[in-house]
Design a protein around this motif. Structure first.
Motif, PDB file in Angstrom:
ATOM      1  N   LYS A  50      -9.976   7.570   9.473  1.00 44.15           N
ATOM      2  CA  LYS A  50      -9.097   7.521   8.350  1.00 44.15           C
ATOM      3  C   LYS A  50      -8.805   6.136   7.714  1.00 44.15           C
ATOM      4  CE  LYS A  50      -7.384  11.937   8.656  1.00 44.15           C
ATOM      5  NZ  LYS A  50      -7.501  12.943   7.621  1.00 44.15           N
ATOM      6  N   ALA A  52      -6.166   4.787   6.475  1.00 48.62           N
ATOM      7  CA  ALA A  52      -5.190   3.968   7.055  1.00 48.62           C
ATOM      8  C   ALA A  52      -5.323   3.184   8.522  1.00 48.62           C
ATOM      9  CB  ALA A  52      -4.039   4.918   7.070  1.00 48.62           C
ATOM     10  N   LYS A 114       2.685   7.266  -0.236  1.00 53.28           N
ATOM     11  CA  LYS A 114       2.140   7.061   0.996  1.00 53.28           C
ATOM     12  C   LYS A 114       2.349   5.442   1.166  1.00 53.28           C
ATOM     13  CE  LYS A 114      -2.063   8.406   0.434  1.00 53.28           C
ATOM     14  NZ  LYS A 114      -3.467   8.897   0.908  1.00 53.28           N
ATOM     15  N   TYR A 115       2.515   4.447   0.443  1.00 50.66           N
ATOM     16  CA  TYR A 115       2.331   3.126   0.263  1.00 50.66           C
ATOM     17  C   TYR A 115       3.910   2.650   0.208  1.00 50.66           C
ATOM     18  CZ  TYR A 115      -2.497   4.096  -0.468  1.00 50.66           C
ATOM     19  OH  TYR A 115      -3.805   4.620  -0.417  1.00 50.66           O
ATOM     20  N   MET A 134       8.653   8.408   1.937  1.00 53.30           N
ATOM     21  CA  MET A 134       7.229   8.423   2.510  1.00 53.30           C
ATOM     22  C   MET A 134       6.836   9.832   2.517  1.00 53.30           C
ATOM     23  SD  MET A 134       4.716   7.259   4.279  1.00 53.30           S
ATOM     24  CE  MET A 134       3.507   7.732   5.449  1.00 53.30           C
ATOM     25  N   ASN A 136       2.542  11.871   3.009  1.00 50.27           N
ATOM     26  CA  ASN A 136       1.314  11.585   3.345  1.00 50.27           C
ATOM     27  C   ASN A 136       0.318  11.820   2.507  1.00 50.27           C
ATOM     28  OD1 ASN A 136       1.793  10.333   6.037  1.00 50.27           O
ATOM     29  ND2 ASN A 136       2.875  12.238   6.648  1.00 50.27           N
ATOM     30  N   GLY A 137       0.430  12.558   1.482  1.00 49.71           N
ATOM     31  CA  GLY A 137      -0.335  12.721   0.587  1.00 49.71           C
ATOM     32  C   GLY A 137       0.014  13.809  -0.614  1.00 49.71           C
ATOM     33  N   ASP A 153       1.017   5.397  -6.383  1.00 48.07           N
ATOM     34  CA  ASP A 153      -0.182   5.720  -5.813  1.00 48.07           C
ATOM     35  C   ASP A 153      -1.425   5.186  -6.303  1.00 48.07           C
ATOM     36  OD1 ASP A 153      -1.423   7.458  -3.770  1.00 48.07           O
ATOM     37  OD2 ASP A 153      -1.485   9.248  -5.252  1.00 48.07           O
TER      38      ASP A 153
END
Ligand code: PRP
Length: 208
Positions: A50, A52, A114-115, A134, A136-137, A153
């Protein structure tokens, strides 16, 4: 043997081509569900992981080196050597939202990303109070359903934003894949790693 962690997805697809051009022949990364893949020579092994997590494998020494996006490096600040950027899978970290939203004029904003660290750092620099949620997508959903004012993003082709009726409000930084190494491995596997670095740099057009 050198073990290389590669971020699965847009980086792995293009890294495979660069590795092949450099003479490292692997079975197609896109056609396999295998996560650990050896090259023909048996001198190299790739971990497909992944994005990350890529730097984690390198930082802990499970992998000697890796290819990971600058987005992950900026977000997680791993304790690894960052050697050079690679000329493919270029994209940008952006603030995006609904067209016409003047986020710089807002007293306080809510961002989804996500960042989280990149987003917080950016708005702090701009002196805009911000609450970062936050996710995750699929972060594009957040401003569409008024969960957030903006998102922070990755934008590559711009297709995802366009299809969801969002636009880039501000570019934050350019993203390219970065070649990283474990700090100890650069000493203990110096010869093998420098051989790989040399061929990849040449292939990437960085050195002659
Ligand atoms: C990123 C980003 C956008 C998309 C942008 O997602 O989060 O959704 O790429 O690309 P585009 O500008 O070419 O449309 P990514 O594919 O990295 O993974 P994710 O969906 O898991 O967030």
């Amino acid at each position: 043997m050198i073990r290389l962690a590669i971020a699965k997805g847009r980086i792995s697809s293009e890294a495979e081509t660069l590795l092949a051009q450099a003479g490292l022949e692997f079975p197609s990364f896109d056609d396999t569900r295998k996560l650990i893949i050896s090259d023909k020579s048996g001198l190299y092994e790739v971990l497909l992981v992944k994005p990350a997590d890529t730097a984690v494998y390198v930082e802990t020494g499970v992998a000697d080196c890796g290819i990971v996006g600058r987005d992950v490096i900026e977000e997680t600040d791993p304790d690894v050597f960052r050697l050079f950027s690679m000329p493919f899978a270029q994209c940008k970290m952006c603030v995006a939202g609904k067209e016409g939203f003047e986020y710089k004029a807002a007293k306080k904003i809510v961002a989804a990303s996500k960042y989280v660290r990149c987003a917080e750092r950016h708005f702090k620099q701009k002196q805009i109070p911000c609450n970062v949620i936050m996710l995750n997508g699929s972060v594009e959903i957040a401003p569409l359903l008024d969960m957030s004012d903006v998102i922070v993003d990755i934008v590559q082709t711009g297709k995802t934003l366009k299809e969801n009726g969002l636009v880039v409000l501000e570019e934050v930084f350019d993203i390219a894949p970065v070649f990283i190494t474990n700090k100890a491995a650069l000493k203990t596997k110096q010869k093998e790693l420098y051989e790989l670095i040399d061929i990849l740099e040449k292939q990437a057009g960085i050195s002659q």
